[in-house]
Motif scaffolding. Structure first.
Motif, PDB file in Angstrom:
ATOM      1  N   VAL A 129       0.826  -1.206   0.000  1.00 25.95           N
ATOM      2  CA  VAL A 129       0.000   0.000   0.000  1.00 25.95           C
ATOM      3  C   VAL A 129       0.864   1.261   0.000  1.00 25.95           C
ATOM      4  O   VAL A 129       0.863   2.032  -0.963  1.00 25.95           O
ATOM      5  CB  VAL A 129      -0.960   0.008   1.217  1.00 25.95           C
ATOM      6  CG1 VAL A 129      -1.805   1.282   1.212  1.00 25.95           C
ATOM      7  CG2 VAL A 129      -1.864  -1.221   1.200  1.00 25.95           C
ATOM      8  N   PHE A 130       1.594   1.491   1.075  1.00 25.78           N
ATOM      9  CA  PHE A 130       2.280   2.771   1.255  1.00 25.78           C
ATOM     10  C   PHE A 130       3.327   3.025   0.173  1.00 25.78           C
ATOM     11  O   PHE A 130       3.410   4.130  -0.367  1.00 25.78           O
ATOM     12  CB  PHE A 130       2.942   2.830   2.637  1.00 25.78           C
ATOM     13  CG  PHE A 130       1.980   2.642   3.777  1.00 25.78           C
ATOM     14  CD1 PHE A 130       0.681   3.121   3.707  1.00 25.78           C
ATOM     15  CD2 PHE A 130       2.353   1.968   4.935  1.00 25.78           C
ATOM     16  CE1 PHE A 130      -0.214   2.946   4.749  1.00 25.78           C
ATOM     17  CE2 PHE A 130       1.473   1.790   5.986  1.00 25.78           C
ATOM     18  CZ  PHE A 130       0.181   2.271   5.892  1.00 25.78           C
ATOM     19  N   ALA A 131       4.151   2.014  -0.145  1.00 29.78           N
ATOM     20  CA  ALA A 131       5.232   2.212  -1.111  1.00 29.78           C
ATOM     21  C   ALA A 131       4.709   2.603  -2.489  1.00 29.78           C
ATOM     22  O   ALA A 131       5.387   3.312  -3.242  1.00 29.78           O
ATOM     23  CB  ALA A 131       6.090   0.948  -1.215  1.00 29.78           C
ATOM     24  N   PHE A 132       3.498   2.162  -2.840  1.00 27.68           N
ATOM     25  CA  PHE A 132       2.944   2.474  -4.152  1.00 27.68           C
ATOM     26  C   PHE A 132       2.251   3.827  -4.182  1.00 27.68           C
ATOM     27  O   PHE A 132       2.223   4.491  -5.210  1.00 27.68           O
ATOM     28  CB  PHE A 132       1.932   1.393  -4.568  1.00 27.68           C
ATOM     29  CG  PHE A 132       2.564   0.182  -5.186  1.00 27.68           C
ATOM     30  CD1 PHE A 132       2.864   0.152  -6.536  1.00 27.68           C
ATOM     31  CD2 PHE A 132       2.878  -0.918  -4.412  1.00 27.68           C
ATOM     32  CE1 PHE A 132       3.448  -0.954  -7.118  1.00 27.68           C
ATOM     33  CE2 PHE A 132       3.465  -2.033  -4.976  1.00 27.68           C
ATOM     34  CZ  PHE A 132       3.753  -2.059  -6.339  1.00 27.68           C
ATOM     35  N   ILE A 133       1.666   4.220  -3.051  1.00 27.01           N
ATOM     36  CA  ILE A 133       0.785   5.390  -3.075  1.00 27.01           C
ATOM     37  C   ILE A 133       1.473   6.680  -2.643  1.00 27.01           C
ATOM     38  O   ILE A 133       1.214   7.749  -3.214  1.00 27.01           O
ATOM     39  CB  ILE A 133      -0.454   5.122  -2.195  1.00 27.01           C
ATOM     40  CG1 ILE A 133      -1.247   3.946  -2.777  1.00 27.01           C
ATOM     41  CG2 ILE A 133      -1.347   6.359  -2.100  1.00 27.01           C
ATOM     42  CD1 ILE A 133      -2.463   3.549  -1.952  1.00 27.01           C
ATOM     43  N   TYR A 134       2.394   6.625  -1.657  1.00 26.57           N
ATOM     44  CA  TYR A 134       2.905   7.891  -1.125  1.00 26.57           C
ATOM     45  C   TYR A 134       3.730   8.703  -2.127  1.00 26.57           C
ATOM     46  O   TYR A 134       3.651   9.949  -2.103  1.00 26.57           O
ATOM     47  CB  TYR A 134       3.658   7.670   0.199  1.00 26.57           C
ATOM     48  CG  TYR A 134       5.145   7.508   0.098  1.00 26.57           C
ATOM     49  CD1 TYR A 134       5.985   8.624   0.044  1.00 26.57           C
ATOM     50  CD2 TYR A 134       5.734   6.250   0.089  1.00 26.57           C
ATOM     51  CE1 TYR A 134       7.361   8.479  -0.035  1.00 26.57           C
ATOM     52  CE2 TYR A 134       7.114   6.109   0.019  1.00 26.57           C
ATOM     53  CZ  TYR A 134       7.919   7.222  -0.048  1.00 26.57           C
ATOM     54  OH  TYR A 134       9.278   7.079  -0.130  1.00 26.57           O
ATOM     55  N   PRO A 135       4.523   8.084  -3.041  1.00 35.82           N
ATOM     56  CA  PRO A 135       5.196   8.945  -4.034  1.00 35.82           C
ATOM     57  C   PRO A 135       4.205   9.723  -4.890  1.00 35.82           C
ATOM     58  O   PRO A 135       4.459  10.877  -5.259  1.00 35.82           O
ATOM     59  CB  PRO A 135       6.006   7.941  -4.874  1.00 35.82           C
ATOM     60  CG  PRO A 135       6.210   6.762  -3.977  1.00 35.82           C
ATOM     61  CD  PRO A 135       4.949   6.674  -3.185  1.00 35.82           C
ATOM     62  N   GLY A 136       3.058   9.101  -5.205  1.00 37.50           N
ATOM     63  CA  GLY A 136       2.037   9.802  -5.972  1.00 37.50           C
ATOM     64  C   GLY A 136       1.406  10.956  -5.203  1.00 37.50           C
ATOM     65  O   GLY A 136       1.051  11.981  -5.796  1.00 37.50           O
ATOM     66  N   LEU A 137       1.291  10.805  -3.880  1.00 31.02           N
ATOM     67  CA  LEU A 137       0.771  11.895  -3.062  1.00 31.02           C
ATOM     68  C   LEU A 137       1.707  13.101  -3.110  1.00 31.02           C
ATOM     69  O   LEU A 137       1.268  14.246  -3.221  1.00 31.02           O
ATOM     70  CB  LEU A 137       0.596  11.438  -1.607  1.00 31.02           C
ATOM     71  CG  LEU A 137      -0.486  10.394  -1.327  1.00 31.02           C
ATOM     72  CD1 LEU A 137      -0.502  10.045   0.152  1.00 31.02           C
ATOM     73  CD2 LEU A 137      -1.859  10.900  -1.754  1.00 31.02           C
ATOM     74  N   ILE A 138       3.017  12.825  -3.025  1.00 30.69           N
ATOM     75  CA  ILE A 138       3.999  13.914  -3.086  1.00 30.69           C
ATOM     76  C   ILE A 138       3.923  14.630  -4.429  1.00 30.69           C
ATOM     77  O   ILE A 138       3.880  15.872  -4.501  1.00 30.69           O
ATOM     78  CB  ILE A 138       5.424  13.375  -2.839  1.00 30.69           C
ATOM     79  CG1 ILE A 138       5.539  12.797  -1.424  1.00 30.69           C
ATOM     80  CG2 ILE A 138       6.461  14.477  -3.047  1.00 30.69           C
ATOM     81  CD1 ILE A 138       6.878  12.135  -1.146  1.00 30.69           C
ATOM     82  N   SER A 139       3.885  13.844  -5.506  1.00 28.10           N
ATOM     83  CA  SER A 139       3.831  14.441  -6.846  1.00 28.10           C
ATOM     84  C   SER A 139       2.539  15.239  -7.041  1.00 28.10           C
ATOM     85  O   SER A 139       2.560  16.343  -7.596  1.00 28.10           O
ATOM     86  CB  SER A 139       3.932  13.344  -7.910  1.00 28.10           C
ATOM     87  OG  SER A 139       5.184  12.689  -7.832  1.00 28.10           O
TER      88      SER A 139
END
Length: 418
Positions: free
Chosen positions: A265-275
């Motif tokens: 979950v986290f590894a896939f989603i958090y970079p997209g949140l930053i972007s």
């Protein structure tokens, strides 16, 4: 099926295999080693995990944001700067960490394993974080599988068929080999990425700028991770090394939830949140955060249900009465882990916005909550003081971060905004 979905499925499968391997390892250690040896393994692993932050200073939190903002031709210089900082930290903290053995907190016969594993774990951890940041999640999962999975499978098989391999030294040796192979693969892939900028001179000014960002986060991380190290030492002091083995076993099972959420979950989603936040795309930010919340709650509920059903049969299979006698520890540790897992959703929502202050404050407050709460509880219920202290502390963190998210997040980025 789209290639992206296939990659994600393979990634989750690798992470799942890693978790299954670690799960099998902890149970076979519980079956074939004495509880006191399992307790020592837990102390050693927790101490290595905590010391990693001293060697890295959480500088990756700054480097990751910088890499996501810059072209690949600049990445080499950033990584070189981070490596220079790590060398300085090695020179400072590796000698200081020997005090753990001089003070008798850990026995000298595991000192060589401790320092070898500490360096290897740090290097492979930083490589894994870099690969995740640049959207190489599949390779990051492969590195993690070599670092934490495949050697555990080998050790489990050998311990089952070969009584001579049932020793802590054998386990630590296999761990060292696995981490070394993972490091070689990570370095090989890094060379293939065509990253430029390695010849750039070390920018100490940029490093100092990064430290101003990383050190407050490091203080927060040392506080929150200190809970997962202090708890074992404190529980061992209150209950003894044998019962600490049961605590390590149950915590190992509970930590599988966090590891799976990190991977799936986290590894896939958090970079997209930053972007999304950097691009001021509020719709994408809310959508990503909603997905993170739903998946976290769903996986947590499934994990808790399965764990409650299977824990008694698994403990019976171990054929060691001590673990069954102290099964009540498991329910409290499971509750603490559930609270921690859900608290990671507002954590990443704040982190993606660069809202580090509430994260820092809540983590520092967590240690300030855990120590007096556990101390007070230990005067009446020494056996349950540490698990109850963790539950209280993680509930505080969940409330604090959730409140900070709704107060500090701009209206258009809030999860409930239509």
């Amino acid at each position: 099926m789209p290639a992206n979905n296939i990659t994600r499925l393979i990634n989750i499968a690798l992470r799942g295999l890693t978790l299954a391997s670690k799960f099998l390892l902890i149970f076979f250690l519980a079956r074939f080693l004495e509880p006191a040896e399992l307790g020592l393994y837990g102390l050693l692993a927790a101490t290595i995990g905590y010391a990693l932050y001293l060697l890295g200073f959480d500088f990756y939190t700054f480097t990751t944001r910088e890499i996501l903002k810059r072209d690949r031709c600049e990445w080499g210089g950033l990584l070189k700067d981070q490596g220079a900082l790590s060398l300085v930290l090695y020179a400072i903290f590796l000698p200081l960490l020997s005090l753990i053995f001089f003070k008798g907190q850990l026995p000298w016969h595991v000192a060589s394993w401790f320092f070898a594993l500490l360096v290897l774990e740090h290097l492979t951890q930083e490589l894994g974080r870099l690969l995740i940041a640049i959207s190489e999640q599949l390779l990051a999962s492969t590195v993690l599988f070599l670092r934490s999975g495949i050697w555990a499978v080998a050790v489990t098989a050998l311990m089952f068929f070969s009584p001579e391999s049932r020793s802590l030294n054998f386990v630590l040796g296999a761990w060292t080999i696995g981490a070394f192979v993972a490091l070689l693969l990570g370095i090989y892939r890094l060379n293939q990425l065509g990253i430029a900028g390695w010849h750039k001179e070390i920018d100490w000014k940029w490093i100092r700028k990064g430290l101003k960002v990383a050190i407050p986060l490091l203080i927060a991380t040392l506080a929150i991770r200190g809970l997962f190290t202090l708890d074992r030492y404190w529980f061992g002091a209150l209950a003894g090394l044998d019962i600490l083995g049961a605590y390590v076993l149950f915590m190992g099972v509970c930590n599988a939830l966090i590891s799976f959420l990190d991977a799936g979950v986290f590894a896939f989603i958090y970079p997209g949140l930053i972007s999304a936040y950097n691009k001021q795309d509020s719709d994408a930010f809310r959508q990503g955060l909603r997905k993170m919340l739903i998946q976290t709650l769903l996986l947590t509920i499934i994990f808790v249900a399965v764990a409650i059903v299977l824990i008694a049969p698994l403990l019976s299979w171990l054929n060691k009465p001590l673990y069954l006698e102290h099964q009540d520890l498991f329910q409290w540790l499971l509750l603490a882990t559930l609270l921690y897992a859900v608290g990671m959703v507002p954590h990443f929502a704040l982190y993606a916005q660069g809202q580090d202050r509430p994260i820092i404050h809540s983590h520092i407050a967590s240690l300030m909550c855990f120590i007096p709460t556990t101390w007070l509880l230990s005067t009446h219920w020494p056996y349950l003081a540490v698990p109850l202290g963790l539950c209280t502390t993680f509930a505080l963190i969940l409330i604090w971060k959730s409140w900070a998210y709704f107060v500090l997040t701009p209206t258009q980025y809030r999860l409930l905004q239509s």
